[in-house]
Design an enzyme around this catalytic site. Structure first.
Site, short mmCIF file in Angstrom:
data_model
loop_
_atom_site.label_atom_id
_atom_site.label_comp_id
_atom_site.label_asym_id
_atom_site.label_seq_id
_atom_site.Cartn_x
_atom_site.Cartn_y
_atom_site.Cartn_z
CG ASP A 1 25.17 17.91 56.04
OD1 ASP A 1 24.61 18.78 56.75
OD2 ASP A 1 25.32 18.05 54.81
CE1 TYR B 1 24.26 28.04 54.78
CE2 TYR B 1 26.09 26.74 55.62
CZ TYR B 1 25.57 27.96 55.21
OH TYR B 1 26.35 29.08 55.24
CG ASP C 1 22.98 21.26 52.68
OD1 ASP C 1 23.70 21.21 51.67
OD2 ASP C 1 23.30 20.75 53.77
CG ASN D 1 24.77 15.84 49.31
OD1 ASN D 1 24.21 15.20 50.20
ND2 ASN D 1 25.64 15.30 48.47
CB VAL E 1 27.76 19.73 49.63
CG1 VAL E 1 26.79 20.42 48.69
CG2 VAL E 1 28.71 18.82 48.86
CG ASP F 1 25.87 23.44 42.99
OD1 ASP F 1 26.83 24.22 43.15
OD2 ASP F 1 24.68 23.81 43.01
CB SER G 1 12.37 40.91 66.87
OG SER G 1 12.44 42.19 67.49
#
Length: 575
Positions: free
Chosen positions: A185, A189, A204, A206, A212, A226, A262
């Site tokens: 999406d 995430y 994530d 969803n 979301v 959620d 790093s």
């Protein structure tokens, strides 16, 4: 960053790109670093391991190469690629070892290492008793009819080999991107751990709905879904109040975001990858994860780590402390760090940051570019290539202005001072590197010299036998830290408060010594440069204590409903 993925595929054990860890990201120094220099480092390390495996197991070189391949996992065709490399290069390596030459000679003979015209000879091991020219001519005569020499002289590159092309491409993409490669999406995430996935930022819940994601303010108090992935949602059947409203309203949720290099990403090469006495199948179980995380371990870092520490010390990451303080903060972390990052390119990293001023919770942002502004790949006059206080001032102000346009009101930004890198030489120079422990033949002085000669040293200013250069590097680092302190004291921004903290390494050393440790145990054994997991967690403890003492509002309130959240939602879906 100059094609750091190429060294990774000379052999699966060539996942030792010391170059990717620090100053390779100076975008304004094009052409200063050659990728074949990294290939040289990788060749010498792998050939050394092959030789030592034969020694420890009293076996032939052929058997030791096959043993090494047998240790590697099948995932990402690492084992297959290794056997193919043995098929391609093995016969020549065997011929050369039959003549009692060392890894330097093998790699120069096969032309993975090359002495540039007018440049010194770069070698890890002591030079042969006979002249170098004579030794090399004899070795080249042994393999002069080898078909593989036509390949190495073609300059085509290891990635032109068909069985390695796919690995090369995947690693190249992993290093290039600072957002998840697998993100359906496009909300930055992912449900995939590596390739900049949830090892780097909260998982994530969803991946088909970009509204979301972790860190957002709840949608309709998450009565039906959620929306912020913190595992708290639904309605309490006893009173009809959404759990998010009941447990999180007014608790001052906030996320943690690291803008780092790093060290912040926790660059780490396990010593058991090079220590043949400890080498087994188990040594390389984490190799696929390491490959697809750019040899970084953010999931175990001091700022955003969420997995149990392998170091077995009680200290936790900043994120886990924030989560313990308020379980509504679950999964709200972002490690926006990159090997080689500095003030010169931090503004570009902010493009990968996920924070919506209107929809998301405030965040604590830690700016921790602790070395690359004084560390660079220049062999001659590295001081002139260091960031000046004036340049740092301009770079950081641009970054802060960009953050002010990204962060929700009520956020906080902490500027972290630069490292005190003289500690490295003082602590390590006479100690044996993991590669030299078996035969007592490779010290950190030799490693630093080898990397410096090839111009792939993570920090020639501090990883140097030149005491004056080390002092000048430390002086510039102190000047830059003072510049950050002045910025924090004089600048104000609409959406966040600004603070400064010193990189107080000596305090960490003293704390570790109180726990019975030795100073050298705080440094990554393989690269001899980065703070290791223990050091990072001790730094996190130090930062937390100082912030809690000086600016407690930064951390938010303790949530009195934490026990109820745990009772109803358990581990809140985990990480």
């Amino acid at each position: 960053m100059k094609s750091p993925w190429r060294i990774l595929v000379v052999s699966p054990l060539l996942l030792l790109p010391l170059h990717s860890s620090t100053s390779r990201a100076h975008d304004n120094q094009p052409g200063t670093i050659r990728s074949d220099h990294y290939t040289c480092v990788g060749c010498v390390l792998v050939v050394s391991v092959i030789e030592q495996l034969a020694q420890v197991h009293n076996s032939t070189v052929q058997a030791s190469m096959e043993r090494l391949c047998s240790y590697l996992p099948e995932e990402w065709v690492l084992k297959t690629a290794c056997y193919m490399m043995v098929h391609v290069f093995g016969a020549d390596i065997i011929k050369l070892f039959d003549k009692d030459v060392n890894a330097d000679v093998v790699c120069h003979t096969l032309e993975f290492c090359k002495q540039e015209p007018g440049q010194p000879l770069c070698h890890l091991y002591p030079l042969p008793k006979e002249s170098w020219k004579f030794t090399l001519e004899k070795a080249r005569h042994i393999v002069k009819q080898s078909p593989i020499m036509k390949y190495t002289r073609s300059g085509a590159g290891i990635c032109s080999l068909p069985f390695l092309a796919k690995i090369c491409q995947k690693i190249k993409l992993a290093i290039k991107n600072s957002v998840p490669i697998k993100d359906v999406d496009s909300d930055k995430y992912s449900i995939f751990p590596t390739l900049r996935g949830y090892h780097w930022r909260g998982r994530d819940c969803n991946d088909s709905d970009k509204t979301v994601y972790p860190g957002r303010r709840p949608d309709n108090w998450d009565a039906h879904r959620d929306s912020n992935c913190n595992g708290i949602w639904g309605v309490d059947p006893k009173d009809g109040i959404p759990y998010e409203k009941k447990f999180c309203e007014g608790s001052q949720p906030r996320g943690i975001i690291l803008l780092g290099d790093s060290a912040g990403a926790h660059f780490h090469i396990p010593p058991e990858w090079l220590t043949v006495s400890q080498m087994s199948v188990n040594s390389f179980l984490n190799l696929p994860t390491a490959v697809t995380n750019e040899l970084d371990w953010p999931q175990l870092s001091g700022t955003t780590g969420f997995l149990d520490s392998a170091s077995k010390i009680k200290e936790n990451s900043i994120y886990l402390r924030l989560r313990k303080r308020n379980r509504c903060n679950h999964r709200d972390y972002q490690n926006i760090s990159k090997n080689g990052a500095s003030s010169r390119n931090v503004k570009s990293l902010i493009e990968s940051l996920s924070r919506n001023q209107l929809l998301d919770h405030p965040a604590i942002v830690i700016y921790a570019m602790i070395g690359n502004d004084v560390c660079n790949g220049r062999k001659t006059d590295p001081v002139s290539a260091m960031t000046t206080p004036e340049q740092l001032y301009a770079n950081v102000l641009k970054m802060l202005e960009a953050l002010n346009s990204h962060l929700p009101t009520g956020s906080h930004v902490i500027l972290y001072g630069l490292a005190h890198g003289a500690f490295l030489w003082d602590t390590l120079h006479s100690r044996y590197h993991p590669l030299g422990q078996l035969n007592k033949d490779v010290t950190y002085t030799q490693l630093y010299s080898f990397l410096g000669c090839l111009q792939v040293s993570p920090c020639p200013g501090w990883m140097s036998a030149n005491e004056t250069l080390r002092a000048l590097t430390s002086e510039r680092a102190q000047q830059l830290s003072e510049t950050l302190r002045k910025i924090a004291a004089s600048k104000k921004f609409t959406n966040f408060n600004l603070f400064y903290l010193d990189f107080a390494f000596q305090e960490v050393v003293e704390e570790w010594q109180k726990m019975g440790g030795q100073p050298w145990e705080l440094i990554e054994a393989v690269d001899g440069f980065h703070p290791n997991e223990v050091a990072l967690l001790l730094f996190a403890d130090q930062l937390w204590e100082k912030v809690q003492r000086q600016w407690p509002d930064v951390l938010g309130k303790e949530n009195p409903f934490n026990p109820q959240i745990e009772e109803v939602f358990g581990d809140q879906g985990g990480h």
